[in-house]
Design a protein around this motif. Sequence first.
Motif, short mmCIF file in Angstrom:
data_model
loop_
_atom_site.label_atom_id
_atom_site.label_comp_id
_atom_site.label_asym_id
_atom_site.label_seq_id
_atom_site.Cartn_x
_atom_site.Cartn_y
_atom_site.Cartn_z
N PRO A 118 71.90 -11.21 88.10
CA PRO A 118 71.29 -11.11 86.77
C PRO A 118 71.68 -9.88 85.96
N ALA A 119 72.18 -8.84 86.59
CA ALA A 119 72.55 -7.62 85.85
C ALA A 119 73.98 -7.66 85.30
N LEU A 120 74.72 -8.74 85.58
CA LEU A 120 76.11 -8.81 85.10
C LEU A 120 76.15 -8.75 83.58
N GLY A 121 77.07 -7.94 83.09
CA GLY A 121 77.34 -7.89 81.65
C GLY A 121 78.56 -8.73 81.30
N THR A 122 79.49 -8.86 82.27
CA THR A 122 80.66 -9.72 82.07
C THR A 122 80.94 -10.49 83.35
N PHE A 123 81.43 -11.70 83.18
CA PHE A 123 81.90 -12.51 84.29
C PHE A 123 83.26 -13.06 83.89
N ASN A 124 84.24 -12.85 84.73
CA ASN A 124 85.62 -13.27 84.45
C ASN A 124 86.08 -12.77 83.08
N ASP A 125 85.77 -11.52 82.80
CA ASP A 125 86.21 -10.82 81.59
C ASP A 125 85.63 -11.36 80.29
N VAL A 126 84.54 -12.13 80.40
CA VAL A 126 83.87 -12.65 79.20
C VAL A 126 82.42 -12.16 79.25
N ASP A 127 81.94 -11.60 78.14
CA ASP A 127 80.57 -11.09 78.08
C ASP A 127 79.56 -12.21 78.37
N VAL A 128 78.50 -11.84 79.08
CA VAL A 128 77.40 -12.76 79.37
C VAL A 128 76.40 -12.66 78.22
N THR A 129 75.98 -13.81 77.70
CA THR A 129 75.03 -13.82 76.59
C THR A 129 73.61 -14.07 77.10
N ASP A 130 72.63 -13.72 76.27
CA ASP A 130 71.24 -13.99 76.61
C ASP A 130 71.00 -15.49 76.74
N ASP A 131 71.66 -16.29 75.91
CA ASP A 131 71.52 -17.74 75.99
C ASP A 131 72.02 -18.26 77.34
N GLU A 132 73.13 -17.70 77.82
CA GLU A 132 73.64 -18.11 79.13
C GLU A 132 72.68 -17.73 80.24
N ARG A 133 72.08 -16.55 80.15
CA ARG A 133 71.10 -16.13 81.15
C ARG A 133 69.92 -17.09 81.18
N ALA A 134 69.43 -17.44 80.00
CA ALA A 134 68.29 -18.36 79.91
C ALA A 134 68.65 -19.73 80.46
N ALA A 135 69.83 -20.22 80.12
CA ALA A 135 70.26 -21.53 80.62
C ALA A 135 70.42 -21.53 82.14
N ALA A 136 71.00 -20.47 82.68
CA ALA A 136 71.18 -20.36 84.14
C ALA A 136 69.83 -20.31 84.83
N SER A 137 68.90 -19.61 84.25
CA SER A 137 67.56 -19.52 84.81
C SER A 137 66.87 -20.89 84.81
N ARG A 138 66.98 -21.61 83.69
CA ARG A 138 66.38 -22.95 83.61
C ARG A 138 67.01 -23.89 84.63
N LEU A 139 68.29 -23.75 84.86
CA LEU A 139 69.01 -24.63 85.76
C LEU A 139 68.72 -24.32 87.23
N PHE A 140 68.74 -23.05 87.60
CA PHE A 140 68.67 -22.69 89.01
C PHE A 140 67.29 -22.27 89.51
N GLU A 141 66.42 -21.81 88.64
CA GLU A 141 65.09 -21.39 89.07
C GLU A 141 64.31 -22.50 89.78
N PRO A 142 64.30 -23.73 89.24
CA PRO A 142 63.59 -24.80 89.97
C PRO A 142 64.19 -25.07 91.36
N LEU A 143 65.51 -24.95 91.48
CA LEU A 143 66.14 -25.16 92.79
C LEU A 143 65.72 -24.09 93.77
N ALA A 144 65.59 -22.85 93.30
CA ALA A 144 65.19 -21.75 94.18
C ALA A 144 63.74 -21.92 94.64
N GLN A 145 62.91 -22.46 93.77
CA GLN A 145 61.49 -22.66 94.13
C GLN A 145 61.33 -23.78 95.14
N ASP A 146 62.24 -24.77 95.11
CA ASP A 146 62.16 -25.89 96.04
C ASP A 146 62.61 -25.52 97.45
#
Length: 147
Positions: A118-146
């Motif tokens: 979650p602390a990454l500022g860039t992945f594969n030389d492309v900046d990480v956006t807040d929208d991407e963080r939110a989308a990743a959280s929506r996608l993977f958080e339910p899987l982690a809870q299961d």
Amino acid sequence: LAAGTAPATRYGYVRRERASELAIYGRGMDALDKPEYQAQVTSVHFCFVSVDAVARDVGRLLKFADLRAVTLASNQLSHLDQLLPLRALPRLRALTIKDNPICNLRGSIRAQAIWAFPALGTFNDVDVTDDERAAASRLFEPLAQDS
């Protein structure tokens, strides 16, 4: 090279084009023990070093005072779980993965990396956006809870 096998190198070496960067090739992992590197290097590139060797040496990487970027190239990385030990690196802000089997996952790898680091500022030389963080959280958080 057979699937699932690490690239075999007989020798290793290191290269430093800038004081803050260290490139480790093959069996050059002993460079991680040099205090002068630990004090100056902020970016380490692992090339033709098995991902398992990198994961095993996270303790050595923790000795780098300001390590902020890691690049993995040709390491036989096939799933993101192999990188989870890198979460122990407190200042890691940039992660680059190239020329590895996992790269065939295209967009999925980016979302997984953003969620796992979650602390990454860039992945594969492309900046990480807040929208991407939110989308990743929506996608993977339910899987982690299961699990």
